[in-house]
Motif scaffolding. Sequence first.
Motif, mmCIF file in Angstrom:
data_model
loop_
_atom_site.group_PDB
_atom_site.id
_atom_site.type_symbol
_atom_site.label_atom_id
_atom_site.label_comp_id
_atom_site.label_asym_id
_atom_site.label_seq_id
_atom_site.Cartn_x
_atom_site.Cartn_y
_atom_site.Cartn_z
ATOM 1 N N GLY A 172 0.931 -1.096 -0.264
ATOM 2 C CA GLY A 172 0.044 -0.104 0.267
ATOM 3 C C GLY A 172 0.831 1.298 0.004
ATOM 4 N N ARG A 173 0.397 2.235 -0.783
ATOM 5 C CA ARG A 173 1.299 3.418 -0.820
ATOM 6 C C ARG A 173 1.329 4.305 0.487
ATOM 7 N N GLU A 174 0.667 4.197 1.248
ATOM 8 C CA GLU A 174 0.729 4.665 2.622
ATOM 9 C C GLU A 174 1.899 4.240 3.362
ATOM 10 N N PHE A 175 2.300 2.977 3.315
ATOM 11 C CA PHE A 175 3.510 2.558 3.645
ATOM 12 C C PHE A 175 4.792 3.082 3.342
ATOM 13 N N PHE A 176 4.683 3.194 2.055
ATOM 14 C CA PHE A 176 5.982 3.799 1.147
ATOM 15 C C PHE A 176 6.424 5.318 1.523
ATOM 16 N N ALA A 177 5.466 6.087 2.238
ATOM 17 C CA ALA A 177 5.811 7.460 2.407
ATOM 18 C C ALA A 177 7.241 7.549 3.062
ATOM 19 N N ILE A 178 8.018 8.535 2.551
ATOM 20 C CA ILE A 178 9.293 8.506 3.147
ATOM 21 C C ILE A 178 9.067 9.015 4.757
ATOM 22 N N HIS A 221 21.062 -1.971 12.431
ATOM 23 C CA HIS A 221 22.030 -1.023 11.823
ATOM 24 C C HIS A 221 21.383 -0.080 10.776
ATOM 25 N N PRO A 222 21.094 1.035 11.248
ATOM 26 C CA PRO A 222 20.198 1.928 10.634
ATOM 27 C C PRO A 222 20.852 2.495 8.849
ATOM 28 N N ASP A 223 22.105 2.266 8.952
ATOM 29 C CA ASP A 223 22.835 2.402 7.797
ATOM 30 C C ASP A 223 22.564 1.427 6.808
ATOM 31 N N GLN A 224 22.117 0.297 7.389
ATOM 32 C CA GLN A 224 21.799 -1.007 6.343
ATOM 33 C C GLN A 224 20.454 -0.812 5.948
ATOM 34 N N GLU A 225 19.598 -0.105 6.467
ATOM 35 C CA GLU A 225 18.230 0.075 5.968
ATOM 36 C C GLU A 225 17.916 1.401 5.186
ATOM 37 N N HIS A 226 17.666 1.343 4.058
ATOM 38 C CA HIS A 226 17.373 2.210 3.036
ATOM 39 C C HIS A 226 15.703 2.529 2.974
ATOM 40 N N ILE A 227 15.470 3.836 2.381
ATOM 41 C CA ILE A 227 14.066 4.112 1.883
ATOM 42 C C ILE A 227 13.625 3.395 0.654
ATOM 43 N N GLN A 228 12.471 2.354 0.774
ATOM 44 C CA GLN A 228 12.295 1.627 -0.068
ATOM 45 C C GLN A 228 11.114 2.219 -1.236
ATOM 46 N N GLU A 229 11.229 1.781 -2.433
ATOM 47 C CA GLU A 229 10.206 2.083 -3.241
ATOM 48 C C GLU A 229 9.099 1.308 -3.249
ATOM 49 N N GLN A 230 8.059 1.845 -3.553
ATOM 50 C CA GLN A 230 6.749 1.072 -3.557
ATOM 51 C C GLN A 230 6.622 0.328 -4.932
ATOM 52 N N ASN A 231 7.426 0.822 -6.137
ATOM 53 C CA ASN A 231 7.335 -0.030 -7.333
ATOM 54 C C ASN A 231 8.408 -1.027 -7.087
#
Length: 139
Positions: free
Chosen positions: A13-19, A115-125
């Motif tokens: 769902g789009r709402e979960f991918f909000a930055i 480890h936050p540096d290993q987590e990235h902002i994910q794309e919905q696509n």
Amino acid sequence: MPFPIQRIQTDRGREFFAIDVQKMLKSYGIKFRPNRPASPHLNGKVERSQKTDKVEFYSTVDLASTDLDTLLAEWQHYYNWERSHSAHNGKTPIERYFQLLEKTPFSEDVAKDYHPDQEHIQEQNYRRELQLRKLKRCL
């Protein structure tokens, strides 16, 4: 929650991918793990819980009621403390929680392994997300 939340699994769902949502999860040390597309079976527990809510709670109350918040709080207490669940072999969620209490890690232990540096902002696509992962591996 009486235990540390380590990851959140959602549909796409789009709402979960909000930055802002993903940044907030990172600030709390929570991993965001969206399901692959066309994988509703991975959300089975949520779907089952929502069905139970719909059948056993929402169908029995007036949604315009002024005391809906109170009724919902009562339902939540009943669901977690009194209602047995087949997924827990007839135990209530709170009984199952106490069974697992000794195995449940403390927040500090979970935070050490995040480890936050290993987590990235994910794309919905999903396809674009896979392409980005491949590119990062090549770098």
